[in-house]
Write an enzyme that holds these catalytic residues in place. Sequence first.
Site, short mmCIF file in Angstrom:
data_model
loop_
_atom_site.label_atom_id
_atom_site.label_comp_id
_atom_site.label_asym_id
_atom_site.label_seq_id
_atom_site.Cartn_x
_atom_site.Cartn_y
_atom_site.Cartn_z
N CYS A 1 0.77 -1.23 0.00
CA CYS A 1 0.00 0.00 0.00
C CYS A 1 0.80 1.28 0.00
CB CYS A 1 -0.96 0.00 1.16
SG CYS A 1 -2.60 0.37 0.57
N ASP B 1 -16.29 11.01 13.23
CA ASP B 1 -15.30 10.03 12.76
C ASP B 1 -15.25 10.12 11.24
OD1 ASP B 1 -13.38 8.08 12.79
OD2 ASP B 1 -14.64 6.50 13.62
N ASP B 2 -14.20 9.55 10.66
CA ASP B 2 -14.13 9.62 9.19
C ASP B 2 -15.13 8.70 8.54
OD1 ASP B 2 -12.34 7.01 8.45
OD2 ASP B 2 -11.69 7.92 10.31
N CYS C 1 -13.30 7.88 -8.04
CA CYS C 1 -13.93 6.57 -7.90
C CYS C 1 -14.76 6.63 -6.62
CB CYS C 1 -12.89 5.45 -7.79
SG CYS C 1 -13.69 3.84 -7.49
P1 5GP Z 1 -15.81 0.26 12.00
O1 5GP Z 1 -15.37 0.27 13.40
O2 5GP Z 1 -17.09 0.98 11.75
O3 5GP Z 1 -15.80 -1.11 11.38
O4 5GP Z 1 -14.71 1.04 11.15
C1 5GP Z 1 -14.64 2.43 11.22
C2 5GP Z 1 -13.31 2.85 11.78
O5 5GP Z 1 -12.27 2.20 11.03
C3 5GP Z 1 -13.10 4.33 11.63
O6 5GP Z 1 -12.63 4.83 12.87
C4 5GP Z 1 -12.06 4.48 10.53
O7 5GP Z 1 -11.13 5.49 10.88
C5 5GP Z 1 -11.40 3.14 10.44
N1 5GP Z 1 -11.18 2.67 9.07
C6 5GP Z 1 -11.91 2.88 7.96
N2 5GP Z 1 -11.36 2.26 6.90
C7 5GP Z 1 -10.26 1.64 7.34
C8 5GP Z 1 -9.25 0.85 6.72
O8 5GP Z 1 -9.27 0.59 5.52
N3 5GP Z 1 -8.25 0.39 7.53
C9 5GP Z 1 -8.20 0.68 8.85
N4 5GP Z 1 -7.16 0.24 9.57
N5 5GP Z 1 -9.13 1.41 9.48
C10 5GP Z 1 -10.15 1.89 8.72
MG MG Z 2 -10.50 5.65 12.94
#
Ligand code: 5GP
Ligand code: MG
Length: 466
Positions: free
Chosen positions: A2, A342-343, A428
């Site tokens: 990556c 959050d993002d 995209c």
């Molecule tokens: P969730 O806990 O809803 O499954 O995932 C959301 C969290 O995972 C967010 O805090 C976000 O910053 C993080 N996140 C989103 N996409 C990715 C990713 O591709 N890799 C990692 N390590 N974290 C991610």
């Molecule tokens: Mg996060």
Amino acid sequence: MCGVLGILGNFQLKMARDLLLLLTHRGQDAAGLLWSDENSFKTSKAMGNPGKIEVPEISPKHILGSTRYPTTGKRVVSSDDLDTFVGPFNSDDISMTHNGNITNMSSVSNIQVDCDSEFIAERLSIHLKANGGNLPDAFKKLEGEVDGSFSLTGLYQEKLFAYRDSHGFKPLVFGRTKKNTIVASESQVLDMAEVPLERDVYPGELLIFDQKGTMESHSISQNSTHSHCFFEYVYFAHPAAKMENQLVYDVRFRLGRALAHSFLKLNLEVPDYVVPVPDTSRPAAQAMAETLSVPMREIILKNRYLGRTFIAGSQEERNSMAKSKYIYLDDKISGKTILVVDDSIVRGTTAKMIITDLKKRGAAKVYFAATCPPQTHPCYYGIDIATDSELIACTTDINSIADFIGADALIYQEQHTVENAIGLKDLCLACLDGNYPTEHARKIRNNVSQHSSTTNQRDYERDFSQ
Ligand code: 5GP
Ligand code: MG
């Protein structure tokens, strides 16, 4: 893979490892360095972050580096996996490392490889043998046969090359001084090396650099529109990275401002604080706070010394890792109405955990805002959300997501504001709207809709012939 790095011109290997550390956020599974030594190439790879790579005190003429985030193959669980899954890769007279994801390996060839970076190196090597060593021609063949995303850098006949697929999914930049040329996934790497950023590698462009700093640019393949991954801006890239002339920090700030306007439309109670979920959403939370005239308070702190939660194998593992990921400023929570930013919400694990924790500590109300719109489709181009089952928004409507995470209100970014905040139209957005820009990805999507899923294999690693 990556995060990618390529350096030409004598450069301290230990310093190259420090540069690679600036790409750790792009992959913490494992990392590798490759360098020239007399007439051969040496590699050193390590599990986890690049700081663990052992390197000698030398300044080789050629260096390549990779950080790995697994989107094909398994996670690196022991040092036995390093050669198989972690770049840079050597294939006969070509060495390279790649960021992206190839979706059609098995339909291009039946060579058995363990990961797509190795696959690209093998394919280039085959084409170079057949065409008498013409690199631009080998890339034309590669563009014609592989589907997916690939931003890469490598070494061929003492020269450094860089190529970005014709869709431009993944970032790739370069810069030069009299002494060095550096190619990297993100521009802050060049900044640290004091090499001025020249520009992005254009989609479909092959660059070849020699030791004198001369650059050849070859147009390999052109697409009328590009498909830059919007999630790079929302989550993946470092805020200091400049991509397509946009500073990622500024994009995140604009995403926060747009989200504040969506919040205002709901006529909710004014929160006491805007609180970012560290680290990615900080600029967005700052912008929301400024726009809403509400203070931002960092009452959720990250436990920096814990590994990642996102890549955990099972939901129980994810829950327990998420639990120890955050530390709270307890005194600031009781009785307060808090707007958490959050993002993204992927499975919903993080949001649910944080809201539960805040309410347990006496928060009166918790609103939750995500700078990313609902991700309703898997990604086939290099973000490891490769099945519907990993995405809560794929199967659940917004009200039910709000119930599931326990939010008093849930505010998602809208798709059109993503385009405005990034300032680019040719993005995209496949994980938001299912419009996959490449043919094979559309085929996979079609197959997924016709086959029930019995495994948790990534969609592009499934065999749909059975
Ligand atoms: P969730 O806990 O809803 O499954 O995932 C959301 C969290 O995972 C967010 O805090 C976000 O910053 C993080 N996140 C989103 N996409 C990715 C990713 O591709 N890799 C990692 N390590 N974290 C991610
Ligand atoms: Mg996060």
